[in-house]
Enzyme design. Structure first.
Site, PDB file in Angstrom:
ATOM      1  N   ASP A  74       0.862  -1.183   0.000  1.00 30.95           N
ATOM      2  CA  ASP A  74       0.000   0.000   0.000  1.00 30.95           C
ATOM      3  C   ASP A  74       0.897   1.232   0.000  1.00 30.95           C
ATOM      4  OD1 ASP A  74       0.054   1.029   3.089  1.00 30.95           O
ATOM      5  OD2 ASP A  74       0.042  -1.155   3.027  1.00 30.95           O
ATOM      6  N   ASP A 163      -9.803   3.391   5.504  1.00 29.96           N
ATOM      7  CA  ASP A 163      -8.736   3.310   6.498  1.00 29.96           C
ATOM      8  C   ASP A 163      -9.207   4.078   7.727  1.00 29.96           C
ATOM      9  OD1 ASP A 163      -6.463   3.563   8.032  1.00 29.96           O
ATOM     10  OD2 ASP A 163      -5.227   4.478   6.470  1.00 29.96           O
ATOM     11  N   GLU A 165      -8.415   4.446  11.739  1.00 27.54           N
ATOM     12  CA  GLU A 165      -7.418   4.130  12.760  1.00 27.54           C
ATOM     13  C   GLU A 165      -7.165   5.365  13.611  1.00 27.54           C
ATOM     14  OE1 GLU A 165      -3.257   4.104  11.227  1.00 27.54           O
ATOM     15  OE2 GLU A 165      -4.210   3.956   9.231  1.00 27.54           O
TER      16      GLU A 165
END
Length: 276
Positions: A74, A163, A165
């Site tokens: 990634d 994503d 987090e």
């Protein structure tokens, strides 16, 4: 006539407290210095997958090679123009490139990263770094889809990734309660599915998921999991998931740093991209 007193006489007249005050005023003044121990806040737009993993979860060993798993990477603007040919020769067969963040940032290298990985033969996709404190989940899903996060059933395009987090710009949970965070994530996932016909992949770390969603289990039946853990095994998964689809296992791999495993052979990667 006015009486002029010497400085010493004036101090005696003020008493002990006055003398102390005058002495302090006479000391050289030192400009205020910022707290050198305070962590620097990165600029908006600079977030990327796993940037909080080492600080919060640490890192351990590397996984052993498995023929049933497929290597991937990634990338974000931090990598710039990526040497995709080098990665292909090393065995990397799939890739994700950051497309967007919040509703305020688009990766300037996204086109090169997304298209060039495809050109060397990889199956590729795009990811969005969610910032739940800046805009709704639906608004961010729309921003993502419109700027590189869409999906097509060509067998070479992976579904988009949320994503979610630790917040690199402030409070770990973006100032949200567990229930509010779950609602925000659901808002994003529902809008992405409505726009593309695919379920987005959810990238997260188990410790963050426990801290910020209360270890919510309700997404597991419909949402593929990309787990972040820098160790020899993926470890405990968030509640509800019995297995992972992808695993980010290091940020110090060859060529670009962030390396991942798809939990299946390369044929399974292509089947997942196609929607099966």
């Amino acid at each position: 006539m006015p009486v002029h007193r010497s400085r010493s006489v004036r101090i005696r007249a003020l008493g002990t407290a006055g003398a102390v005050l005058l002495a302090l005023l006479a000391l050289p003044q030192t400009p205020a210095v910022a707290d050198a121990t305070a962590p620097a806040v990165p600029p908006r737009g600079s977030a990327h997958m796993g940037m909080g993993v080492v600080a919060h979860d640490g890192q351990g060993g590397l996984p052993t090679a498995r023929s049933t798993q497929t290597e991937g990477v990634d990338v974000s603007s931090h990598q710039g123009d990526v040497a995709w040919g080098t990665l292909w020769k090393s065995g990397v067969r799939w890739a994700y490139a950051k497309a967007t963040e919040g509703t305020y940032y688009t990766n300037p290298y996204h086109a090169q990263q997304y298209d060039a990985s495809y050109d060397v033969g990889m199956v590729r996709g795009a990811y969005h770094f969610g910032t739940p404190d800046t805009a709704s989940g639906a608004a961010q899903a729309d921003y993502f889809v419109d700027r590189g996060g869409a999906w097509s059933a060509d067998g070479r395009t992976l579904p988009g990734v949320l994503d979610i987090e630790w917040n690199p710009y402030g409070d770990d949970c973006y100032g949200k309660s567990a229930s509010s965070m779950v609602s925000w994530i659901r808002d994003f996932l529902d809008r992405y599915r409505a726009r593309t016909g695919r379920s987005a992949v959810l990238y997260t770390a188990t410790s963050w998921w426990k801290q910020c969603t209360g270890n919510y289990a309700g997404f597991a039946s419909t949402t593929p999991l990309w787990i972040a853990r820098y160790a020899s095994s993926a470890g405990e998964l968030p509640a509800g998931w019995g297995t992972y689809t992808m695993w980010q296992y290091t940020s110090t791999g060859p060529t670009v740093g962030d390396h991942d495993r798809f939990n299946g052979t390369v044929d399974r990667v292509r089947a997942f991209a196609a929607g099966s």
